[in-house]
Write a protein that holds these residues in place. Structure first.
Motif, short mmCIF file in Angstrom:
data_model
loop_
_atom_site.label_atom_id
_atom_site.label_comp_id
_atom_site.label_asym_id
_atom_site.label_seq_id
_atom_site.Cartn_x
_atom_site.Cartn_y
_atom_site.Cartn_z
N ARG A 134 0.83 -1.21 0.00
CA ARG A 134 0.00 0.00 0.00
C ARG A 134 0.86 1.26 0.00
O ARG A 134 0.59 2.21 -0.73
N ALA A 135 1.88 1.26 0.85
CA ALA A 135 2.76 2.42 0.91
C ALA A 135 3.50 2.60 -0.41
O ALA A 135 3.69 3.73 -0.87
N ALA A 136 3.90 1.51 -1.02
CA ALA A 136 4.60 1.61 -2.31
C ALA A 136 3.70 2.21 -3.38
O ALA A 136 4.16 3.00 -4.21
N ASN A 137 2.43 1.85 -3.37
CA ASN A 137 1.50 2.42 -4.34
C ASN A 137 1.34 3.93 -4.15
O ASN A 137 1.30 4.69 -5.13
N VAL A 138 1.27 4.38 -2.90
CA VAL A 138 1.15 5.82 -2.64
C VAL A 138 2.45 6.52 -3.04
O VAL A 138 2.41 7.60 -3.66
#
Length: 126
Positions: free
Chosen positions: A11-15
């Motif tokens: 999730r953090a990588a997508n943001v």
């Protein structure tokens, strides 16, 4: 007990990817649509619009290497104390620095960001 290295989750990588792509896209738009167009430069003489003020601000900032300095500073902080926020800010500043002619400092910041993946991360779950 060994700590896990800094590596953002899915999730953090997508943001991070979305914010990095936004910063890079904005920088490319400003460079090629506002800075390098001679017609825009001529139209902005004596005119105070948001576009012309943005153009003047970006010219002032890259003339002083602010994009590169911010990129190196945040990347150095990221190496010393890894966090998702610092990594995202450093990535955005690095992308803008590479587009806005601050290549030397932004390249150094990119190298520091790569090194930060080897640092132990306090926020990691075992």
């Amino acid at each position: 007990m060994a700590r896990r290295s800094f590596l953002p989750g899915a999730r953090a990588a997508n943001v991070i990817i979305a914010l990095g792509a936004f910063a890079l896209g904005w920088a490319i738009y400003v460079r090629y649509a506002l800075l390098e167009q001679s017609a825009v430069g001529l139209a902005c003489r004596g005119v105070e619009t948001a576009t012309c003020e943005t153009r003047a601000l970006v010219i002032t900032l890259f003339g002083q290497s602010i994009f590169g300095i911010v990129a190196v500073a945040t990347a150095a902080l990221q190496v010393l104390r890894p966090s998702l926020v610092l990594f995202t800010l450093a990535l955005m500043a690095t992308g803008m620095g590479l587009v806005f002619y601050n290549n030397n400092l932004a390249g150094l910041a990119g190298g520091l960001l790569l090194i930060s993946f080897a640092r132990p991360w306090r926020g990691a779950t075992e």
